[in-house]
Design a protein around this motif. Structure first.
Motif, short mmCIF file in Angstrom:
data_model
loop_
_atom_site.label_atom_id
_atom_site.label_comp_id
_atom_site.label_asym_id
_atom_site.label_seq_id
_atom_site.Cartn_x
_atom_site.Cartn_y
_atom_site.Cartn_z
N PHE A 59 0.80 -1.22 0.00
CA PHE A 59 0.00 0.00 0.00
C PHE A 59 0.83 1.27 0.00
O PHE A 59 0.30 2.36 -0.15
CB PHE A 59 -1.04 0.02 1.13
CG PHE A 59 -0.52 0.13 2.53
CD1 PHE A 59 -0.35 1.36 3.14
CD2 PHE A 59 -0.26 -1.01 3.26
CE1 PHE A 59 0.10 1.46 4.44
CE2 PHE A 59 0.19 -0.92 4.57
CZ PHE A 59 0.37 0.31 5.15
N GLN A 60 2.14 1.17 0.10
CA GLN A 60 2.96 2.38 -0.01
C GLN A 60 4.39 2.00 -0.36
O GLN A 60 4.94 1.05 0.18
CB GLN A 60 2.96 3.17 1.30
CG GLN A 60 3.76 4.46 1.19
CD GLN A 60 3.69 5.27 2.48
OE1 GLN A 60 2.83 5.07 3.32
NE2 GLN A 60 4.60 6.19 2.62
N ALA A 61 4.97 2.76 -1.27
CA ALA A 61 6.37 2.62 -1.61
C ALA A 61 7.03 3.98 -1.45
O ALA A 61 6.40 5.02 -1.63
CB ALA A 61 6.53 2.12 -3.04
N ALA A 62 8.30 3.97 -1.11
CA ALA A 62 9.03 5.22 -0.90
C ALA A 62 9.13 6.01 -2.20
O ALA A 62 9.31 5.45 -3.27
CB ALA A 62 10.42 4.93 -0.36
N GLN A 63 9.02 7.30 -2.07
CA GLN A 63 9.22 8.19 -3.21
C GLN A 63 10.68 8.14 -3.62
O GLN A 63 11.58 8.16 -2.78
CB GLN A 63 8.83 9.61 -2.82
CG GLN A 63 8.96 10.61 -3.92
CD GLN A 63 8.56 12.01 -3.46
OE1 GLN A 63 8.36 12.26 -2.27
NE2 GLN A 63 8.45 12.92 -4.38
N LEU A 64 10.92 8.05 -4.93
CA LEU A 64 12.30 8.01 -5.41
C LEU A 64 12.83 9.43 -5.55
O LEU A 64 12.32 10.22 -6.33
CB LEU A 64 12.36 7.29 -6.75
CG LEU A 64 11.97 5.82 -6.70
CD1 LEU A 64 12.04 5.22 -8.10
CD2 LEU A 64 12.86 5.05 -5.75
N ILE A 65 13.83 9.74 -4.76
CA ILE A 65 14.44 11.06 -4.76
C ILE A 65 15.91 10.90 -5.10
O ILE A 65 16.63 10.20 -4.38
CB ILE A 65 14.27 11.75 -3.39
CG1 ILE A 65 12.80 11.87 -3.03
CG2 ILE A 65 14.97 13.10 -3.37
CD1 ILE A 65 12.54 12.34 -1.63
N PRO A 66 16.38 11.53 -6.17
CA PRO A 66 17.80 11.39 -6.51
C PRO A 66 18.67 12.08 -5.46
O PRO A 66 18.24 13.04 -4.82
CB PRO A 66 17.91 12.09 -7.87
CG PRO A 66 16.74 12.99 -7.94
CD PRO A 66 15.66 12.39 -7.09
N PRO A 67 19.89 11.58 -5.26
CA PRO A 67 20.77 12.22 -4.28
C PRO A 67 21.18 13.61 -4.74
O PRO A 67 21.25 13.89 -5.92
CB PRO A 67 21.98 11.28 -4.22
CG PRO A 67 21.95 10.54 -5.51
CD PRO A 67 20.51 10.46 -5.93
N TYR A 68 21.42 14.47 -3.77
CA TYR A 68 21.93 15.80 -4.07
C TYR A 68 23.35 15.68 -4.60
O TYR A 68 24.09 14.78 -4.18
CB TYR A 68 21.90 16.68 -2.82
CG TYR A 68 20.51 16.98 -2.34
CD1 TYR A 68 19.68 17.85 -3.05
CD2 TYR A 68 20.01 16.37 -1.21
CE1 TYR A 68 18.40 18.13 -2.62
CE2 TYR A 68 18.72 16.63 -0.77
CZ TYR A 68 17.92 17.51 -1.48
OH TYR A 68 16.65 17.76 -1.07
N PRO A 69 23.76 16.55 -5.49
CA PRO A 69 25.13 16.49 -6.00
C PRO A 69 26.14 16.51 -4.84
O PRO A 69 26.04 17.32 -3.93
CB PRO A 69 25.25 17.76 -6.85
CG PRO A 69 23.84 18.06 -7.26
CD PRO A 69 22.98 17.63 -6.09
#
Length: 94
Positions: A59-69
């Motif tokens: 019912f929930q998956a983590a939002q994909l957030i790219p790493p900061y440079p």
């Protein structure tokens, strides 16, 4: 029928649901066991797909957030978090 929720949180090695489990938590909302269970060193499933095959509902998956440079190798929280549930009948005799 009275239902309560079991919640399974799996942390996977990648964002793919068929990747290896690297961490987990299990929560029992029925009151039949302690609220958190799963004190084993072995994960309850090898992957998120294995949990689905055993009847857990995603019912929930983590939002994909790219790493900061520059932050690609920072140590932080486990990023690939998936929440599953099972509804359990808690009626007498069930």
């Amino acid at each position: 029928m009275t239902t309560r929720q079991h919640v399974l949180v799996l942390y996977l090695s990648t964002s793919a649901l068929d990747s290896q489990v690297v961490g987990w938590s299990v929560y029992d909302g029925t009151g039949r066991t302690s609220p958190t269970t799963g004190d084993s060193d072995e994960p309850p499933y090898r992957s998120g797909v294995d949990a689905l095959r055993d009847g857990w509902r995603l019912f929930q998956a983590a939002q994909l957030i790219p790493p900061y440079p520059g932050g690609e190798y920072d140590v932080s929280f486990l990023k690939h978090e998936f929440f599953f549930e099972k509804l359990v009948d808690t009626s007498a005799g069930a």
